[in-house]
Design a protein around this motif. Structure first.
Motif, short mmCIF file in Angstrom:
data_model
loop_
_atom_site.label_atom_id
_atom_site.label_comp_id
_atom_site.label_asym_id
_atom_site.label_seq_id
_atom_site.Cartn_x
_atom_site.Cartn_y
_atom_site.Cartn_z
N PHE A 1 -6.19 -1.41 0.00
CA PHE A 1 -5.15 -1.71 -1.11
C PHE A 1 -4.02 -0.65 -0.88
CE2 PHE A 1 -3.65 0.01 -5.24
CZ PHE A 1 -2.81 -1.24 -5.44
N ASP A 2 -4.20 0.82 -0.48
CA ASP A 2 -3.26 1.62 -0.35
C ASP A 2 -3.62 2.53 0.84
OD1 ASP A 2 -5.34 3.07 -1.45
OD2 ASP A 2 -4.20 3.25 -3.53
N GLY B 1 0.71 -1.17 -0.22
CA GLY B 1 -0.06 -0.04 0.08
C GLY B 1 0.70 1.21 0.21
N MET B 2 2.06 1.13 0.49
CA MET B 2 2.92 2.47 0.50
C MET B 2 4.04 2.40 -0.33
SD MET B 2 4.14 -0.25 2.04
CE MET B 2 5.79 -0.87 1.66
N ILE B 3 3.83 1.81 -1.40
CA ILE B 3 4.82 1.24 -2.31
C ILE B 3 5.20 2.85 -3.30
CG2 ILE B 3 3.59 0.85 -4.29
CD1 ILE B 3 6.41 -1.11 -3.34
N LYS B 4 4.23 3.68 -3.31
CA LYS B 4 4.57 4.99 -3.92
C LYS B 4 5.76 5.72 -3.20
CE LYS B 4 0.48 5.49 -6.16
NZ LYS B 4 -0.98 6.58 -6.01
N ALA B 5 5.97 5.31 -1.78
CA ALA B 5 6.75 5.98 -1.03
C ALA B 5 7.95 5.16 -0.48
CB ALA B 5 6.18 6.49 0.43
N THR B 6 7.87 4.01 -0.44
CA THR B 6 8.90 3.11 0.06
C THR B 6 8.41 1.71 -0.16
OG1 THR B 6 10.10 2.24 1.83
CG2 THR B 6 8.08 3.01 2.37
N ASP B 7 9.52 0.84 -0.41
CA ASP B 7 9.38 -0.71 -0.47
C ASP B 7 9.73 -1.44 0.80
OD1 ASP B 7 12.02 -0.45 -0.97
OD2 ASP B 7 12.08 -1.61 -2.88
N GLN B 8 9.94 -0.72 1.62
CA GLN B 8 10.53 -1.24 2.77
C GLN B 8 9.38 -1.54 3.79
OE1 GLN B 8 13.91 -2.37 3.00
NE2 GLN B 8 13.73 -1.79 0.77
N VAL B 9 8.75 -2.45 3.70
CA VAL B 9 7.43 -2.71 4.47
C VAL B 9 7.68 -2.79 6.05
CG1 VAL B 9 7.19 -5.11 3.85
CG2 VAL B 9 5.09 -3.50 4.51
N ARG C 1 -8.95 8.05 16.19
CA ARG C 1 -8.84 7.26 14.74
C ARG C 1 -7.51 7.81 14.05
NH1 ARG C 1 -14.66 6.93 12.24
NH2 ARG C 1 -13.42 6.33 10.37
N TRP C 2 -6.63 7.21 13.35
CA TRP C 2 -5.51 7.64 12.47
C TRP C 2 -5.77 7.11 11.36
CZ3 TRP C 2 -0.68 7.48 16.21
CH2 TRP C 2 -0.81 8.49 17.28
N ARG C 3 -5.84 7.88 10.10
CA ARG C 3 -6.09 7.09 8.87
C ARG C 3 -5.13 7.64 8.10
NH1 ARG C 3 -8.12 7.57 3.55
NH2 ARG C 3 -9.25 5.63 2.88
N PHE C 4 -4.43 6.89 7.03
CA PHE C 4 -3.40 7.02 6.15
C PHE C 4 -3.53 6.47 4.79
CE2 PHE C 4 -1.60 6.56 10.35
CZ PHE C 4 -0.83 8.10 10.80
N SER C 5 -3.41 7.23 3.78
CA SER C 5 -3.55 6.76 2.55
C SER C 5 -2.41 7.13 1.43
CB SER C 5 -5.04 7.32 1.87
OG SER C 5 -5.01 7.20 0.47
N TRP C 6 -1.96 6.23 0.81
CA TRP C 6 -0.89 6.53 -0.14
C TRP C 6 -1.53 6.63 -1.67
CZ3 TRP C 6 -0.38 4.04 4.25
CH2 TRP C 6 0.54 4.40 4.84
N ALA C 7 -2.70 6.70 -1.70
CA ALA C 7 -3.55 6.71 -3.04
C ALA C 7 -3.15 7.84 -3.97
CB ALA C 7 -4.96 6.93 -2.97
#
Length: 261
Positions: A204-205, A173-181, A255-261
């Motif tokens: 998904f992201d 889901g964060m692949i646009k920023a990093t691939d170090q999951v 509630r904390w929400r994060f999106s890399w869309a």
């Protein structure tokens, strides 16, 4: 427990720890690698709370999978139809979350105004609050409310702590920023420890956390806001104003929400 055992049939939570009997019956679903997902949206929101209550016995943490029209319109499911990274949960403990967030601190997005009251240097981790509610109770309550408000499938992942789930699954889901999951999961572990911030929704992201001990003052929220900005710059960039204004929205927010869309 094998993947084909419960495919398309009601599933009973089968504990991985010996000596504890199966407890809760779940709706039809199946295993997709290391994640079990119900076939249909959760019709009984209280089932999420039940799964949280059984976590210590079952070793299975529940997350909600939100409906995603981007895939539904083509009859796809990102869980099966999009790739994953290699599982990296074995690497989480080697990561310093403060170093990760400092490395992710991006100062190139503006002239510096959006970083105020901070500057080019990441300010470090926020202190752990002195008071906190029960993280599992908070997660159960938050998850059941979210399940009642919208379409979510129920998913289960074998894990010792919810923060590890992205690394266990090789989530992209964060692949646009990093691939170090594994680094992402290391930060989630730190938030679990300090704020009782517990993974409840995995898209998904995007991901969402219930928070048992949110910052209670604007001053405390400022450093937390800096952590959020490092962790997911798109979530910050989508808000108006600077970090001070962003922090105001974190005070007492559970509630904390994060999106890399």
């Amino acid at each position: 427990m094998t993947e084909h055992q419960f495919e398309g049939k009601p599933m009973t939570i089968a504990p991985f720890r010996p000596g504890t009997p199966p407890v809760q019956t779940l709706p039809p679903g199946r295993w997709h690698g290391r994640i079990w997902v119900s076939d249909l949206p959760l019709a009984k929101p209280e089932r999420y709370t039940g799964c949280v209550a059984e976590f210590d016995r079952s070793g299975l943490w529940p997350v909600l999978i939100p409906h995603d029209q981007r895939f539904a319109v083509n009859g796809e499911d990102w869980i099966d139809d999009r790739g994953r990274l290699a599982p990296a949960d074995h690497r989480i403990s080697s990561v310093d979350p403060a170093e990760v967030l400092a490395r992710w601190w991006d100062t190139s997005c503006c002239d510096g105004a959006c970083l105020r009251p901070f500057g080019a240097k990441f300010p470090g981790l926020a202190r752990r609050p002195s008071r906190r509610a029960d993280p599992l109770a908070e997660a159960g309550n938050t998850g059941s409310i979210l399940a009642a408000r919208g379409q979510h499938r129920l998913a289960l992942v074998q894990t010792e702590r919810p923060a590890d789930i992205p690394a266990i699954l090789g989530w992209t889901g964060m692949i646009k920023a990093t691939d170090q999951v594994h680094e992402l999961s290391a930060v989630l572990r730190s938030w679990e420890d300090r704020f009782g911030a517990t993974l409840t929704v995995l898209g998904f992201d995007s991901l969402e956390l219930s928070v048992a001990a949110p910052p209670r003052t604007q001053g405390r929220a400022l450093t937390v806001a800096a952590e959020h900005r490092s962790f997911c710059l798109p979530a910050f960039a989508g808000q108006p104003g600077n970090l001070r204004e962003f922090a105001a929205g974190l005070v007492q927010t559970r509630r904390w929400r994060f999106s890399w869309a």
